[in-house]
Structure formats: structure tokens, C-alpha cells
Design an enzyme around this catalytic site. Structure first.
Site, PDB file in Angstrom:
ATOM      1  N   LYS A 117       6.958   7.955   5.571  1.00  0.00           N
ATOM      2  CA  LYS A 117       7.286   7.244   6.914  1.00  0.00           C
ATOM      3  C   LYS A 117       7.861   7.547   7.939  1.00  0.00           C
ATOM      4  O   LYS A 117       7.358   6.723   9.147  1.00  0.00           O
ATOM      5  CB  LYS A 117       7.999   5.794   6.421  1.00  0.00           C
ATOM      6  N   LYS A 199      -4.229   3.798  -2.723  1.00  0.00           N
ATOM      7  CA  LYS A 199      -3.440   2.673  -2.677  1.00  0.00           C
ATOM      8  C   LYS A 199      -3.821   1.717  -1.602  1.00  0.00           C
ATOM      9  O   LYS A 199      -3.569   1.989  -0.430  1.00  0.00           O
ATOM     10  CB  LYS A 199      -2.028   2.158  -3.009  1.00  0.00           C
ATOM     11  N   LYS A 202      -2.416  -2.871   3.051  1.00  0.00           N
ATOM     12  CA  LYS A 202      -2.012  -3.571   4.394  1.00  0.00           C
ATOM     13  C   LYS A 202      -2.337  -3.187   5.596  1.00  0.00           C
ATOM     14  O   LYS A 202      -2.969  -2.866   7.007  1.00  0.00           O
ATOM     15  CB  LYS A 202      -1.254  -4.662   5.139  1.00  0.00           C
TER      16      LYS A 202
END
Length: 337
Positions: A117, A199, A202
Site C-alpha cells: 500500500k 486477484k 475492488k
């Protein structure tokens, strides 16, 4: 002291930082409704975790309520499961601070998700992003769960939670139950339709890579028709994860939606190629998600009902969480009112 026949406790949460995806459903939520018969289940909208990355406030509020509606539409009966919004239970942040003081800097700096992140949000590497595994540990330990269903990408955080709980217990006695990670064996990882090595997420920059639970049928069909398959000349529907990741991903999705084995799928589409296979997968997904989308839309029109659900869930969650928090406060030496 546990009651002799008390159900084991299971807890899970998903951030409302983006709309729920087909991957979320097939990998986790699809199996949640059955667990209520076996476990005492707590499911929450992890809105506190969402703000480690900047959110549009109106979108965060909307997605939090939409996520609750989708949970119910996916079969989570509020009478059998405790459904709540994380920020409605102050004990999460209260225990989170205490556990920050029992989590080592080195442990947090080794967290893979912090590194990932940080790389994606270089302009906003904030303290919450660094310490949120301690808040996640608090989320879990407040409810003394036996199991925490997690994707393999979150297993590291559950392991840290167990380490912190063990450390605390070694100092103060038997305060926290040490939870076990529970990783579903089937459908745990649904991959992107455009980048099958990643993967389904969203937060995917390419909207064609992700199918959302509230997508309309025509949108779903368009995404599957554009789905990446493979460049082999045979163009046969065959499961081979190493050499045919695109087709293998579509087969996994089709299998999860229809219950068919890979062998049955290969036989069904023998000699037909990808042109017939991709729309068939799309249709299977459309029919799997149709009742969820329609029920979600109905629930979202009934704001008063959803409010009663999340308020009742927060009341029950707070009662359980505060019992743990009071015990922790006493152990560390706080004056408990």
C-alpha cells in the site's frame, strides 16, 4: 467459563472501500450463511480501516450501507448473525491503542500489505497505514473468536494478532483466546478477468477486470466476453493453471457458480472453443448474482430497516466487546469506571 454446548465464535470484516466483487462473494461471503448454524458469527463493515487511504466521504457512507444490504441479500440473516459497522463500536479503537503498545515496530514494518500500500500511495504513507494490523488484532480479539476466515493475503495479519495476544497473555494471564485462521479451500482466490495473474480486486484500475455484485446483466456479459483467455492455437477449454491462467480462472468461476467439476466443464465445451465458453461463464455469473442484486436493491429502498439492523448489531457487538475491553483495562492498570 464457556458454556458446555456454546457455539464456537467466528468473526470477519470487509472494508467498504470499494463495491463488493464476485471474488468477495465466491471466495468468502457465499459460505458465510451456512456458518450461522454452526458458529456464533460476527460480520462487520470495516470502515475504520478504509480511511488509511483517502476516501470520498459520501461514497464511503453509501458503500457501507450497500455492503450491509448485500450481506443480507447474500443470505446473512440478521437474526442469526451479528452485523454491524466497525466505527459504531468504540471498543475497536480503544483496544487498538492498547495493542499498539504491545506490537513491536519491527513486526509492523515486516507486514507485506504495508509495503504494497505504501508503494501504491506514496503521497499518503500515514501512521494508520503502518499500525492498522494492531487495530485488526483488536477487531478480532474483542470478540474472543475461535476462528477468523481470511484470504491468504491476510493470513500474515492473523499470525501477528496471535503473536500479540500471546505476548499480552504471557504478561497478564489468560485474557485473550488465541484465534485460528480459517482459509476456505474452494473459491478462495478469483482472479482478474483482464490480468489473471492478479486477484480480482475492488481497487482494480481496469473496470473490465472486476465483476461487482450489483453489476447489471449486460455489464457482466460484456466483461466476460472481453475476458483474457490464452494465446494457444488449440483454444480448448482445459484446466492448466501454469500455462492457461485465463481459461483456468474462468473455469474456476464457472465451477463455483454451477457446481460442475473441471472434468465436466472440459467435456461440456469440448470442441467449442472460447467463443462459446466465455458467454456461458457470463450467463452463469448473471444468474448467480441476479437474486443478490435484486434483493439488495429492495433492501436499499428500506433505509429504516437497515438502520434497525446496524443499530441492533452494534448494541450486541458492544456488549461483548466491552466485556473484553474492561478486562484489558483492568490488567494494564487503568482505573475502570
Amino acid at each position: 467459563m464457556e458454556e458446555k454446548n456454546a457455539k464456537k465464535v467466528m468473526l470477519s470484516g470487509i472494508q467498504p472501500s470499494g463495491d463488493l466483487t464476485l471474488g468477495s462473494y465466491l471466495g468468502a461471503i457465499k459460505n458465510w450463511s451456512e456458518r450461522a448454524e454452526i458458529f456464533d458469527c460476527y460480520y462487520f463493515m470495516a470502515d475504520l480501516h478504509s480511511i488509511t487511504v483517502r476516501q470520498n466521504p459520501a461514497d464511503l457512507r453509501r458503500r457501507t450501507i450497500e455492503q450491509l444490504a448485500q450481506y443480507i441479500a447474500c443470505g446473512l440473516d440478521p437474526e442469526k448473525n451479528t452485523l454491524f459497522i466497525q466505527s459504531h463500536v468504540p471498543a475497536h479503537t480503544q483496544l487498538g491503542w492498547v495493542l499498539n503498545c504491545y506490537t513491536m515496530f519491527g513486526e509492523l514494518s515486516r507486514m507485506t500489505q504495508f509495503k504494497d500500500k505504501s508503494a501504491k500511495n506514496a503521497e499518503n504513507i500515514n501512521g494508520g497505514l503502518f499500525t492498522y494490523p494492531a487495530l485488526m488484532a483488536a477487531d478480532i480479539l474483542l470478540y474472543q473468536p475461535d476462528y477468523v476466515p481470511v484470504g491468504s493475503d491476510q493470513k500474515q495479519h492473523v499470525e501477528l494478532c496471535r503473536d500479540v495476544a500471546t505476548r499480552f497473555n504471557n504478561i497478564y494471564g489468560d485474557v485473550f483466546k488465541i484465534p485460528e485462521p480459517y482459509i476456505p479451500k474452494v473459491g478462495a482466490r478469483v482472479m482478474s478477468l483482464v490480468s489473471p495473474e492478479n486477484k480480482m480486486s475492488k481497487s482494480d484500475k481496469d473496470p473490465n477486470g472486476t465483476v461487482y455484485l450489483l453489476d447489471q446483466p449486460d455489464v457482466i456479459m460484456r466483461k466476460f466476453k472481453k475476458a483474457v483467455t490464452d494465446s494457444d492455437t488449440e483454444r480448448c477449454v482445459h484446466y492448466d493453471l501454469a500455462n492457461k491462467p485465463g481459461v483456468s480462472n474462468l473455469m474456476s468461476i464457472y465451477s463455483a457458480c454451477t457446481g460442475k467439476t473441471f472434468e465436466e466443464i472440459e467435456a461440456e465445451f469440448e470442441g467449442q472453443g472460447y467463443g462459446a465458453f466465455k458467454p456461458a461463464v457470463g450467463e452463469a455469473v448473471v444468474e448467480t448474482l441476479r437474486p443478490i442484486r435484486e434483493e439488495s436493491e429492495r433492501l436499499l429502498k428500506d433505509k429504516a430497516y437497515l438502520e434497525t439492523v446496524y443499530k441492533a448489531g452494534a448494541d450486541k457487538a458492544s456488549y461483548i466487546a466491552n466485556k473484553t475491553l474492561r478486562k484489558v483495562y483492568k490488567k494494564v492498570g487503568f482505573v475502570v469506571k
